[in-house]
Scaffold this active site. Structure first.
Site, PDB file in Angstrom:
ATOM      1  N   PRO A   2       0.765  -1.242   0.000  1.00 24.11           N
ATOM      2  CA  PRO A   2       0.000   0.000   0.000  1.00 24.11           C
ATOM      3  C   PRO A   2       0.797   1.294   0.000  1.00 24.11           C
ATOM      4  O   PRO A   2       1.047   1.864   1.035  1.00 24.11           O
ATOM      5  CB  PRO A   2      -0.818  -0.100   1.293  1.00 24.11           C
ATOM      6  CG  PRO A   2      -0.007  -0.963   2.199  1.00 24.11           C
ATOM      7  CD  PRO A   2       0.975  -1.705   1.364  1.00 24.11           C
ATOM      8  N   GLU A   3       1.157   1.815  -1.147  1.00 23.38           N
ATOM      9  CA  GLU A   3       1.534   3.225  -1.237  1.00 23.38           C
ATOM     10  C   GLU A   3       0.390   3.877  -2.005  1.00 23.38           C
ATOM     11  O   GLU A   3      -0.599   3.211  -2.326  1.00 23.38           O
ATOM     12  CB  GLU A   3       2.912   3.381  -1.907  1.00 23.38           C
ATOM     13  CG  GLU A   3       4.001   2.749  -1.044  1.00 23.38           C
ATOM     14  CD  GLU A   3       5.441   3.089  -1.430  1.00 23.38           C
ATOM     15  OE1 GLU A   3       5.667   4.172  -1.977  1.00 23.38           O
ATOM     16  OE2 GLU A   3       6.329   2.266  -1.174  1.00 23.38           O
ATOM     17  N   LYS A  52      -2.722   7.984   1.059  1.00 25.65           N
ATOM     18  CA  LYS A  52      -2.925   6.577   1.386  1.00 25.65           C
ATOM     19  C   LYS A  52      -4.261   6.326   2.076  1.00 25.65           C
ATOM     20  O   LYS A  52      -4.485   5.244   2.608  1.00 25.65           O
ATOM     21  CB  LYS A  52      -1.771   6.094   2.276  1.00 25.65           C
ATOM     22  CG  LYS A  52      -0.409   6.169   1.605  1.00 25.65           C
ATOM     23  CD  LYS A  52       0.714   5.852   2.578  1.00 25.65           C
ATOM     24  CE  LYS A  52       2.078   6.139   1.944  1.00 25.65           C
ATOM     25  NZ  LYS A  52       3.172   6.050   2.931  1.00 25.65           N
ATOM     26  N   ASN A 162       7.963   3.747   1.374  1.00 27.00           N
ATOM     27  CA  ASN A 162       9.372   3.386   1.419  1.00 27.00           C
ATOM     28  C   ASN A 162       9.955   2.926   0.081  1.00 27.00           C
ATOM     29  O   ASN A 162      11.145   3.092  -0.158  1.00 27.00           O
ATOM     30  CB  ASN A 162       9.595   2.300   2.482  1.00 27.00           C
ATOM     31  CG  ASN A 162      10.979   2.372   3.073  1.00 27.00           C
ATOM     32  OD1 ASN A 162      11.602   3.429   3.081  1.00 27.00           O
ATOM     33  ND2 ASN A 162      11.467   1.233   3.536  1.00 27.00           N
ATOM     34  N   ARG A 255      13.496   3.784   8.923  1.00 26.13           N
ATOM     35  CA  ARG A 255      13.241   2.733   7.928  1.00 26.13           C
ATOM     36  C   ARG A 255      14.506   2.507   7.100  1.00 26.13           C
ATOM     37  O   ARG A 255      15.324   3.404   6.943  1.00 26.13           O
ATOM     38  CB  ARG A 255      12.116   3.147   6.962  1.00 26.13           C
ATOM     39  CG  ARG A 255      10.937   3.832   7.602  1.00 26.13           C
ATOM     40  CD  ARG A 255       9.871   2.896   8.112  1.00 26.13           C
ATOM     41  NE  ARG A 255       9.427   1.874   7.199  1.00 26.13           N
ATOM     42  CZ  ARG A 255       8.383   2.003   6.376  1.00 26.13           C
ATOM     43  NH1 ARG A 255       7.719   3.126   6.308  1.00 26.13           N
ATOM     44  NH2 ARG A 255       8.024   0.985   5.610  1.00 26.13           N
TER      45      ARG A 255
END
Length: 268
Positions: A2-3, A52, A162, A255
């Site tokens: 999910p982006e 999102k 990310n 991250r």
DNA sequence: TACATATGATCAT
DNA sequence: TGATCCTATGTAA
């Protein structure tokens, strides 16, 4: 998964399947039963995405707000799929059935709440397109954070995660640690252009593909099997697709991030 | 069976 | 910065 591209694609797919005929809603898991009962049987009027965040509008004015988080999934399933107790929400009509699992947010809200959510979001490249450049540039200019951290900040721009942050910085040749306010006009513009372009491609393909035509021939037949759609993400220790250097991994904003030390010039 | 990991974000310290 | 929440998957034991 999910982006932003995933959520916009979801909004479009749900619209196709559900807008126009009454939808049955329930929560096999039970945790969303009370809320599901409120819009159960109603018409879905509209399905849209902001960054999102996914919003499904119902006849009653209630709005289903979903954020998938890291592990959430909302997928179309076969009509025989059993109602497992991990399914937070199931939507059904004559022609389709969708199951939501593991969402970070699944709530029934009203317009005012929606406005609060989006007021905290930066420009969404998939909604505003190239016109969002000005806002994005002003956001960059007012921040000293490393660009690699800023790209994950949904109040600067909405929808990047990310994978895209690593790929965008690679394609623009920008080192992840570069402070936002030291990014020049051209680089800022390139960043926004690529963001719009890649998110649109991701929505269309329903997956993240950043590789450009001119680099495809450089992919050795050895590695032809897999992992051919990205430049940097999760490629630590592998050859850069554009130079002899190896991709390196580091940590930024909590991250993992990957970049090419040669193609993405060091900041000073 | 257990553990690590994941394209996210929030809250506590 | 670290712990935490949510679920599924792949790998190790």
């Amino acid at each position: 998964m999910p982006e932003g591209h995933t959520i916009h694609r979801l909004a479009a797919d749900l619209r196709k399947d559900f807008v126009g005929q009454p939808v049955t809603a329930n929560s096999p898991q039970g945790r969303f039963s009370e809320s599901a009962a409120i819009f159960d049987g109603e018409l879905m009027l509209k399905s849209e995405a902001w960054g999102k965040h996914l919003f499904c509008h119902w006849e009653s004015g209630n709005i289903l707000h979903i954020h998938l988080g890291l592990i959430g999934k909302f997928r179309k399933v076969d009509e025989e799929t059993p109602p497992r107790d991990t399914i937070r929400l199931r939507l059904v009509n004559k022609s389709a059935m969708w199951d939501l699992t593991g969402p970070q947010t699944c709530a029934l809200i009203v317009q005012e709440d929606l406005e609060t959510v989006i007021s905290n979001l930066g420009p969404d490249p998939l909604r505003i397109g190239l016109r969002g450049l000005g806002k994005f540039k002003r956001g960059l200019a007012s921040s000293k954070k490393p660009i690699g951290a800023a790209l994950l900040d949904q109040s600067l721009l909405a929808g990047i995660g990310n994978v895209y942050r690593a790929e965008l910085l690679f394609l623009c040749g920008i080192h992840p640690e570069t402070p936002c306010n030291r990014i020049n006009e051209d680089d800022a513009e390139a960043l926004w252009d690529w963001t719009v372009k890649l998110l649109r491609r991701g929505k269309r393909l329903n997956r993240i593909v950043t590789i450009q035509e001119e680099d495809k021939e450089n992919i050795s037949s050895k590695s032809k099997k897999r992992n051919n759609s990205l430049y940097a993400y999760k490629r630590a220790g592998l050859d850069c697709r554009r130079c002899p250097s190896e991709i390196v991994i580091s940590k930024l904003a909590g991250r993992s991030i990957w970049h090419c030390p040669n193609c993405q010039g060091k900041n000073d």
